[in-house]
Design an enzyme around this catalytic site. Sequence first.
Site, PDB file in Angstrom:
ATOM      1  N   GLY A  32       0.822  -1.199   0.000  1.00  0.00           N
ATOM      2  CA  GLY A  32       0.000   0.000   0.000  1.00  0.00           C
ATOM      3  C   GLY A  32       0.851   1.241   0.000  1.00  0.00           C
ATOM      4  O   GLY A  32       2.068   1.191  -0.201  1.00  0.00           O
ATOM      5  N   VAL A  64       2.328  -5.798   3.784  1.00  0.00           N
ATOM      6  CA  VAL A  64       1.913  -6.800   4.751  1.00  0.00           C
ATOM      7  C   VAL A  64       2.511  -8.140   4.353  1.00  0.00           C
ATOM      8  O   VAL A  64       2.477  -8.521   3.175  1.00  0.00           O
ATOM      9  CB  VAL A  64       0.368  -6.915   4.809  1.00  0.00           C
ATOM     10  CG1 VAL A  64      -0.048  -7.895   5.899  1.00  0.00           C
ATOM     11  CG2 VAL A  64      -0.267  -5.559   5.052  1.00  0.00           C
ATOM     12  N   LYS A  82       2.273  -6.105   9.385  1.00  0.00           N
ATOM     13  CA  LYS A  82       2.194  -4.893   8.562  1.00  0.00           C
ATOM     14  C   LYS A  82       3.217  -3.891   9.071  1.00  0.00           C
ATOM     15  O   LYS A  82       3.376  -3.733  10.288  1.00  0.00           O
ATOM     16  CB  LYS A  82       0.785  -4.289   8.643  1.00  0.00           C
ATOM     17  CG  LYS A  82       0.634  -3.024   7.820  1.00  0.00           C
ATOM     18  CD  LYS A  82      -0.795  -2.504   7.815  1.00  0.00           C
ATOM     19  CE  LYS A  82      -1.118  -1.667   9.032  1.00  0.00           C
ATOM     20  NZ  LYS A  82      -2.411  -0.958   8.883  1.00  0.00           N
ATOM     21  N   GLU A 135      -3.545 -11.313  13.586  1.00  0.00           N
ATOM     22  CA  GLU A 135      -3.881 -12.646  13.101  1.00  0.00           C
ATOM     23  C   GLU A 135      -3.824 -12.651  11.577  1.00  0.00           C
ATOM     24  O   GLU A 135      -4.033 -11.628  10.923  1.00  0.00           O
ATOM     25  CB  GLU A 135      -5.273 -13.056  13.574  1.00  0.00           C
ATOM     26  CG  GLU A 135      -6.411 -12.274  12.943  1.00  0.00           C
ATOM     27  CD  GLU A 135      -7.778 -12.813  13.328  1.00  0.00           C
ATOM     28  OE1 GLU A 135      -7.993 -14.027  13.213  1.00  0.00           O
ATOM     29  OE2 GLU A 135      -8.635 -11.990  13.729  1.00  0.00           O
ATOM     30  N   TYR A 136      -3.535 -13.824  11.037  1.00  0.00           N
ATOM     31  CA  TYR A 136      -3.574 -13.998   9.589  1.00  0.00           C
ATOM     32  C   TYR A 136      -4.959 -14.516   9.212  1.00  0.00           C
ATOM     33  O   TYR A 136      -5.423 -15.525   9.750  1.00  0.00           O
ATOM     34  CB  TYR A 136      -2.497 -14.980   9.137  1.00  0.00           C
ATOM     35  CG  TYR A 136      -2.678 -15.482   7.725  1.00  0.00           C
ATOM     36  CD1 TYR A 136      -2.753 -14.590   6.654  1.00  0.00           C
ATOM     37  CD2 TYR A 136      -2.779 -16.846   7.461  1.00  0.00           C
ATOM     38  CE1 TYR A 136      -2.928 -15.041   5.353  1.00  0.00           C
ATOM     39  CE2 TYR A 136      -2.944 -17.307   6.159  1.00  0.00           C
ATOM     40  CZ  TYR A 136      -3.016 -16.406   5.111  1.00  0.00           C
ATOM     41  OH  TYR A 136      -3.192 -16.854   3.830  1.00  0.00           O
ATOM     42  N   ALA A 180      -6.926 -16.290   6.577  1.00  0.00           N
ATOM     43  CA  ALA A 180      -6.724 -17.115   5.388  1.00  0.00           C
ATOM     44  C   ALA A 180      -7.976 -17.056   4.528  1.00  0.00           C
ATOM     45  O   ALA A 180      -8.860 -17.906   4.628  1.00  0.00           O
ATOM     46  CB  ALA A 180      -6.415 -18.558   5.804  1.00  0.00           C
ATOM     47  N   ASP A 210     -14.735   4.120   7.364  1.00  0.00           N
ATOM     48  CA  ASP A 210     -14.372   3.678   6.015  1.00  0.00           C
ATOM     49  C   ASP A 210     -14.897   2.274   5.725  1.00  0.00           C
ATOM     50  O   ASP A 210     -14.168   1.411   5.230  1.00  0.00           O
ATOM     51  CB  ASP A 210     -12.847   3.729   5.824  1.00  0.00           C
ATOM     52  CG  ASP A 210     -12.449   3.702   4.349  1.00  0.00           C
ATOM     53  OD1 ASP A 210     -13.245   4.161   3.510  1.00  0.00           O
ATOM     54  OD2 ASP A 210     -11.342   3.213   4.043  1.00  0.00           O
ATOM     55  N   GLU A 224     -13.730  -3.543   0.468  1.00  0.00           N
ATOM     56  CA  GLU A 224     -12.268  -3.654   0.468  1.00  0.00           C
ATOM     57  C   GLU A 224     -11.692  -3.741   1.879  1.00  0.00           C
ATOM     58  O   GLU A 224     -10.545  -4.173   2.047  1.00  0.00           O
ATOM     59  CB  GLU A 224     -11.644  -2.452  -0.258  1.00  0.00           C
ATOM     60  CG  GLU A 224     -11.894  -2.425  -1.750  1.00  0.00           C
ATOM     61  CD  GLU A 224     -13.162  -1.682  -2.136  1.00  0.00           C
ATOM     62  OE1 GLU A 224     -13.189  -1.067  -3.208  1.00  0.00           O
ATOM     63  OE2 GLU A 224     -14.143  -1.711  -1.352  1.00  0.00           O
TER      64      GLU A 224
END
Length: 793
Positions: free
Chosen positions: A476, A481, A496, A545-546, A548, A591, A595
């Site tokens: 970004g 990330v 990130k 956390e990831y 998936a 926001d 996305e």
Amino acid sequence: MDQKNQWNQKSSVQEFGIQKSSLSKPVHQQVKPTQQVAPKNEQQGENQLVRRVTKRNIGIKKSIVSNEGTIYETFEPLMKPQTPQDIGFIVKCFQAHFVFSSMNETQLIQLAKSMFYCRLVIGQMIIKQGDGASSFFVLEKGKINVLVDGISRKQLSQGNGFGELALLYNAPRSATCVAMEECFLWGIDRHTFRKSVENVMRSEQEKNRQLLEQVKFFNQLTKDQKDAISGVLILQKFNQNEIIVNEGDQASSFYIIVEGKCGVFNKEDVQIATLNPKDSFGESALKHDNQIRMMTIKAIEKDTKVVALGKDMISQILGDKVQYIIYKNICKWALNRSKLFGKVSAAIQDKLLEGVIYRKYLAGQKIINKGDKVGFLYVPLEGNVLDEQKNVITNNIINEESLFDEFINTKHAQSYHMENEGHVAVIDYDKYRNINGSVEKLLDIEQIHPHNQQSHDQVKKLQLKDLVFLNKLGSGQFGSVYLCKDKNMDTLFALKYVTRAHIQQYGIQKHVQQEKAVLEIMNHQFILKFYRSFKDGENIYFLTEYIAGEELFDAIREIGLLGKYDSQFYTAQMILQMEYLHTVHQIVYRDIKPENVMVDQFGYLKLIDMGTAKTLKNVSPPKTFTIIGTPHYMAPEVISGKGYGYFADLWSVGCCLYEFLCGGLPFGEDQEDPFEIYKEIVKNSIHYPQYITDKTAKTIIEQLMNKIPECRLGGSYSSLKNNQWFSDFDWNKLIKRELQPPLIPKKEKVMNNSQIEDQMKKNILVIDQIQKDTMGQKKVFAQQKDAEWDSVF
């Protein structure tokens, strides 16, 4: 889950009165081709859904992208005291521009008083194409030529305003403005405009709140309810002897006198009473249906001012008739004071009150008879309830001790009766307990448990050098990330980073601090889990956390046109996310869009990226004035600068729901220029494709996207979740994750165990990978003064 790109802030030639279509579109503004997706539902027949493939970029708040005090325009300032004629002239010009369309005359007058006066000589350039933008101007005298790429496009004359986009954000000017003769102008810069509007709006709402506090009728409303009502009071002026309400008319409004005096007149037109400032009249119009005015009320002083509150408006805001709202408030306050029910969450209390019945009792009438089976909650609402010892019970649960589990099968040991005529709330607790379980058993479920303590402690001890690089997830404006893992833990993490170079360049120190402060208090199953932060000489890092899965943006393109259930599934989770942020932490997200929401490996949602979130705790009224967000999803009150709060997020949820069902966005779907999008949002009404025939869907969209912010919630989140559109939706199964998701992300989009093992064998540290990826980029290293802001990381 990548850091969102900074809003691509393109100026519009429309602010100079030139139609955009008359100009060739620069390459960087051309819209990428969209993909066509077959509609999911057969009922759409041959209709083709065309969804955009380009993602909507965020608008970072103005203090990040521009120097607030910089004035880019060139002019000669002059001293000139404003006359009433000057102010009238300016206000008339304001009213022709959409930026000011939501402000009333009183507010515009205050704004006009903040303007400066200036002069241009013949040939002087006040605005240069490509320069930054900081000010809006009203041309009082003279002529100005507007040129684009050196070609004359339009001439401005007396009364024309230009440059209004500068009041919203700093963007390169899209035209040059040159004086054709000596010109005199009134101007206002963005910083003054924003502060003036904020001062006017805060002052006005504070006065309205003080008025409500002084009217006894509103004493039984909550602070949030009074805040909402104060935002919709309408100021009205009356001349001497002008009638405000007429005897015999249908009563539909309530009034509070602000300035001047009013007289109460009988049928013979004889004044029988005088009403002074802070006095009110018309209360029965709010409490009861089909009320007729019993007296005529006139202004008896010149320029008498009152604020008015319409019956329909208060019903929209509070979600029900005022009297029932007051009754429900009394019940909630009784539950909060209760030893048993005061410990449970607001959600359980709302569930209890869903089946409440309000009963009228006459003086002396029995409410509970000795020997009756225990199982109902009784709360006195109006009038006194007496037990057999003549003890008075007011606004508390009658004999609540009998409702504890150990007493629940017993019978009442004494009778209770009304001392005088009144109302009592009756709640069937037995029925609630049979369906949901007793509150004692639910208390443990309702407690917010910390993350697994063992893994939490392990993560706290992690160091950057412990994390092994697995994959790059995205990039970004401010950083990237990475997927990573510790050798000694099974957990996958997302790391990130934000570069100190960008933090310094854009002045986003507080922005980054705020993101961390919000992330670390989040504890909700549908919101990204934060573990910890790191820092080094070059970057600030967030370890989370990831997830998936994939962005909701991509998921709805795979699905096509969403049906009712799919839309309910996703919208309901967004509503739960907003309820948690707004009611538990007093945070406005600012926001909401597909996305910024991930679909996890199980098909459920996770709200990510808290970079725009802001706490409104201890802010009264709970509003902020910064223009921030993604243009297509922005609420009108954000654009107007009049101040906004939690309701702005509900507008964005409404935009998402519209997008789910209709395929495109309600406003600005074909627009890329923020200025054009803003105009559509402020001026236009919602229109639907022909294939949208579900009236309940339209009703909830129009509630969420009501241009009066206070009307969007419908009184409470409980009311919103009980909207007719959700009548066939199981909220309990959603919370328990027992519903079938519309889409499960494909496994090939996620690294499998074999790929992870192969990458772990390479033993590339994530910190080394970041260094490799940023090689050649400008770097800024930590300085001693950074301790003022980076000590929290």
